[in-house]
Design an enzyme around this catalytic site. Structure first.
Site, short mmCIF file in Angstrom:
data_model
loop_
_atom_site.label_atom_id
_atom_site.label_comp_id
_atom_site.label_asym_id
_atom_site.label_seq_id
_atom_site.Cartn_x
_atom_site.Cartn_y
_atom_site.Cartn_z
N ILE A 113 0.84 -1.21 0.00
CA ILE A 113 0.00 0.00 0.00
C ILE A 113 0.87 1.25 0.00
O ILE A 113 0.63 2.19 -0.77
CB ILE A 113 -0.98 -0.02 1.19
CG1 ILE A 113 -1.97 -1.19 1.04
CG2 ILE A 113 -1.74 1.30 1.29
CD1 ILE A 113 -2.86 -1.45 2.24
N ASP A 124 11.27 1.73 6.60
CA ASP A 124 10.85 0.34 6.73
C ASP A 124 12.11 -0.50 6.90
O ASP A 124 12.88 -0.69 5.95
CB ASP A 124 10.08 -0.09 5.46
CG ASP A 124 9.46 -1.49 5.59
OD1 ASP A 124 10.05 -2.35 6.27
OD2 ASP A 124 8.39 -1.71 5.00
N CYS A 173 -4.26 5.12 7.54
CA CYS A 173 -5.18 4.15 6.92
C CYS A 173 -4.57 2.76 7.09
O CYS A 173 -4.86 1.85 6.31
CB CYS A 173 -5.36 4.46 5.44
SG CYS A 173 -6.19 6.01 5.13
N ASP A 216 -8.50 6.40 9.59
CA ASP A 216 -9.47 5.37 9.19
C ASP A 216 -9.49 4.24 10.23
O ASP A 216 -10.41 3.43 10.24
CB ASP A 216 -9.09 4.81 7.80
CG ASP A 216 -10.13 3.83 7.27
OD1 ASP A 216 -11.33 4.16 7.29
OD2 ASP A 216 -9.74 2.73 6.84
N GLU A 247 -11.90 -0.51 18.15
CA GLU A 247 -12.90 -0.47 17.06
C GLU A 247 -14.02 -1.45 17.39
O GLU A 247 -13.72 -2.54 17.88
CB GLU A 247 -12.25 -0.84 15.73
CG GLU A 247 -11.22 0.19 15.27
CD GLU A 247 -10.66 -0.10 13.87
OE1 GLU A 247 -11.20 -0.98 13.18
OE2 GLU A 247 -9.69 0.53 13.50
N HIS A 293 -12.96 2.77 9.45
CA HIS A 293 -12.22 1.63 8.92
C HIS A 293 -12.84 1.11 7.61
O HIS A 293 -13.26 -0.04 7.52
CB HIS A 293 -12.13 0.49 9.96
CG HIS A 293 -11.02 -0.47 9.67
ND1 HIS A 293 -10.38 -1.20 10.65
CD2 HIS A 293 -10.43 -0.84 8.51
CE1 HIS A 293 -9.45 -1.97 10.10
NE2 HIS A 293 -9.47 -1.76 8.80
N GLY A 297 -11.09 1.65 4.60
CA GLY A 297 -10.02 1.79 3.61
C GLY A 297 -10.21 0.90 2.41
O GLY A 297 -9.96 1.29 1.27
P1 NAD Z 1 2.59 -5.12 3.46
O1 NAD Z 1 2.84 -6.33 4.28
O2 NAD Z 1 2.81 -5.17 1.99
O3 NAD Z 1 3.42 -3.90 4.02
C1 NAD Z 1 3.63 -3.66 5.39
C2 NAD Z 1 5.05 -3.11 5.51
O4 NAD Z 1 5.26 -2.73 6.87
C3 NAD Z 1 6.12 -4.17 5.18
O5 NAD Z 1 6.95 -3.71 4.12
C4 NAD Z 1 6.90 -4.31 6.47
O6 NAD Z 1 8.27 -4.53 6.28
C5 NAD Z 1 6.63 -2.97 7.13
N1 NAD Z 1 6.92 -2.96 8.55
C6 NAD Z 1 6.74 -3.94 9.46
N2 NAD Z 1 7.17 -3.53 10.67
C7 NAD Z 1 7.65 -2.28 10.50
C8 NAD Z 1 8.23 -1.33 11.39
N3 NAD Z 1 8.43 -1.60 12.67
N4 NAD Z 1 8.57 -0.12 10.90
C9 NAD Z 1 8.39 0.18 9.58
N5 NAD Z 1 7.86 -0.70 8.69
C10 NAD Z 1 7.49 -1.89 9.15
O7 NAD Z 1 1.09 -4.71 3.77
P2 NAD Z 1 0.16 -3.71 2.95
O8 NAD Z 1 -0.68 -4.50 2.02
O9 NAD Z 1 0.96 -2.60 2.42
O10 NAD Z 1 -0.76 -3.20 4.12
C11 NAD Z 1 -0.24 -2.34 5.13
C12 NAD Z 1 -1.19 -2.29 6.30
O11 NAD Z 1 -2.38 -1.62 5.91
C13 NAD Z 1 -1.67 -3.70 6.72
O12 NAD Z 1 -0.84 -4.24 7.68
C14 NAD Z 1 -3.05 -3.48 7.24
O13 NAD Z 1 -2.97 -3.45 8.64
C15 NAD Z 1 -3.43 -2.10 6.70
N6 NAD Z 1 -4.66 -2.17 5.90
C16 NAD Z 1 -5.68 -1.35 6.23
C17 NAD Z 1 -6.86 -1.38 5.51
C18 NAD Z 1 -7.98 -0.45 5.85
O14 NAD Z 1 -9.14 -0.79 5.59
N7 NAD Z 1 -7.73 0.72 6.41
C19 NAD Z 1 -7.00 -2.28 4.43
C20 NAD Z 1 -5.92 -3.08 4.09
C21 NAD Z 1 -4.75 -3.02 4.83
#
Ligand code: NAD
Length: 300
Positions: A150, A169, A225, A251, A256, A274, A276
Site C-alpha cells: 500500500i 521500513d 489508513c 481510518d 474499534e 475503517h 479503507g
Molecule cells: P505489506 O505487508 O505489503 O506492508 C507492510 C510493511 O510494513 C512491510 O513492508 C513491512 O516490512 C513494514 N513494517 C513492518 N514492521 C515495521 C516497522 N516496525 N517499521 C516500519 N515498517 C514496518 O502490507 P500492505 O498490504 O501494504 O498493508 C499495510 C497495512 O495496511 C496492513 O498491515 C493493514 O494493517 C493495513 N490495511 C488497512 C486497511 C484499511 O481498511 N484501512 C485495508 C488493508 C490493509
C-alpha cells in the site's frame, strides 16, 4: 464440506464457493457467543476484521481446515495457534491495495485544502471564503511509515502529484521512486505529511508517540489508513491541540468500533470508520480471492 461466512462477503464469492460444491452458511452478523457454539460443524470459515478468531474459537473448531481472511491484516486471528492445530490461515494481500492507497491520497488532499471543514461551513449556511486558506501538496515531502504494497502505491501516486516521497521500513531496502531513510527520526524531521502503512505488531505499537510528535516539523499532517494502536491517540490529541500537528485523517483506531472518539472533538481531525478497503472494486477482488482460497483449501 461446509463454510461459515462470519463477516459481510460479496455474493459473487458465495456463489463461486457454492458452485464448487461447498455448502455456504452466510451469517455476516454472527456474535462471538454464536460462533463459539456453531464453529464445531465447519470445515472453513471466512472473516474480515470484525470477527475475532482466538484460542477459544479455535479449540472448538475441531473440523476446521482453513480460516480465510478477506483483507490484509491478520491481527484478529491467532495465526500461530491456528497453525499449531493444522489450520491454514489465508488472506487476500493485494486485493485492497488500490482502495486504501486512494483513500490515503484523498485524505492528503482533504487535509491540505480543508475540504471537510469547508463542507461543514457551507452546510451551516456560511460563505467563509476568508477563513479557509489551503496549502499545495506539490513540492511537499511525504513520509511513509512502512514501504509495503500500500505504501508503494501511495508513493507512486504522490510522486505523480509532485511530492517528494521518503519511507522508513527496516525490512525493505529499496522501493521505486521512494527515498528510503534508515531512521524514523530522519523521516520525522523532514516530512510535511506522514502516512502510516504498517501492520500492528509489538514493534509498531504507538510508533507515533509523544516523543515522535516532538521530533516532527511544526504543522505536519498525519494520515493513518493502516492499523490502530500504531499511533498513541492521547499523544496525537495533545499534538493537535498544541498545533504541532496541523491535522490528522484517521481510518483506524485503537478501539474499534470507535464511537464518540475524543479526537473527533477537534475540527482538524477528519476520518472514516475503517473503510479503507471499502470500494466496489476492492470488495469484488477480495470476494474472488476469498472464494479461491476456500475452494483451494477444501478441495486440494
Ligand atoms: P505489506 O505487508 O505489503 O506492508 C507492510 C510493511 O510494513 C512491510 O513492508 C513491512 O516490512 C513494514 N513494517 C513492518 N514492521 C515495521 C516497522 N516496525 N517499521 C516500519 N515498517 C514496518 O502490507 P500492505 O498490504 O501494504 O498493508 C499495510 C497495512 O495496511 C496492513 O498491515 C493493514 O494493517 C493495513 N490495511 C488497512 C486497511 C484499511 O481498511 N484501512 C485495508 C488493508 C490493509
Amino acid at each position: 464440506m461446509k463454510v461459515l461466512i462470519c463477516d459481510a462477503t460479496a455474493q459473487a464469492a458465495l456463489d463461486m464457493i457454492s458452485e464448487a460444491g461447498i455448502e455456504v452458511v452466510n451469517k455476516p452478523d454472527i456474535t462471538p457467543e454464536e460462533l463459539l457454539e456453531e464453529i464445531v460443524e465447519y470445515d472453513a470459515m471466512v472473516v474480515r476484521s470484525r470477527t475475532k478468531v482466538r484460542k477459544p474459537v479455535i479449540d472448538k473448531a475441531i473440523k476446521l481446515k482453513a480460516i480465510v481472511r478477506g483483507g490484509v491484516g491478520l491481527d484478529n486471528i491467532d495465526v500461530k495457534y491456528a497453525g499449531s492445530k493444522g489450520i491454514q490461515v489465508l488472506n487476500t494481500p493485494s486485493a485492497s491495495t488500490a482502495a486504501v492507497a486512494e483513500l490515503a491520497i484523498g485524505y492528503i488532499f482533504a487535509l491540505a485544502r480543508n475540504i471537510h471543514q469547508m463542507t461543514i461551513s457551507m452546510e451551516e449556511g456560511e460563505w467563509a471564503k476568508k477563513s479557509f486558506s489551503g496549502t499545495e501538496i506539490s513540492g511537499k515531502t511525504l513520509g511513509l511509515i512502512g514501504a509495503g504494497r500500500i505504501a508503494r502505491s501511495v508513493g507512486q501516486k504522490a510522486n505523480a502529484l509532485g511530492m517528494r516521497v521518503i519511507a522508513y521500513d527496516p525490512y525493505v531496502d529499496e522501493a521505486p521512486g521512494i527515498g528510503m531513510v534508515e531512521a524514523l527520526d530522519a523521516l520525522f524531521s523532514s516530512a510535511d505529511y506522514i502516512s502510516m502503512h504498517v501492520p500492528y505488531t509489538k514493534e509498531t505499537h504507538n510508533i507515533l508517540n509523544a516523543e515522535a510528535f516532538e521530533k516532527m516539523k511544526a504543522g505536519v499532517y498525519v494520515v493513518n489508513c493502516g492499523r490502530g494502536s500504531t499511533i498513541d491517540e492521547d499523544a496525537l490529541f495533545d499534538a493537535l491541540k498544541s498545533g504541532k500537528v496541523a491535522g490528522a485523517a484517521l481510518d483506524v483506531y485503537t478501539e474499534e468500533p470507535s464511537m464518540g472518539h475524543k479526537l473527533y472533538t477537534l475540527e482538524q481531525v477528519i476520518g472514516s470508520p475503517h473503510i479503507g478497503a471499502g470500494t466496489a472494486e476492492a470488495k469484488a477482488r477480495v470476494g474472488t480471492e476469498v472464494a479461491k482460497n476456500v475452494i483451494n483449501a477444501l478441495k486440494a
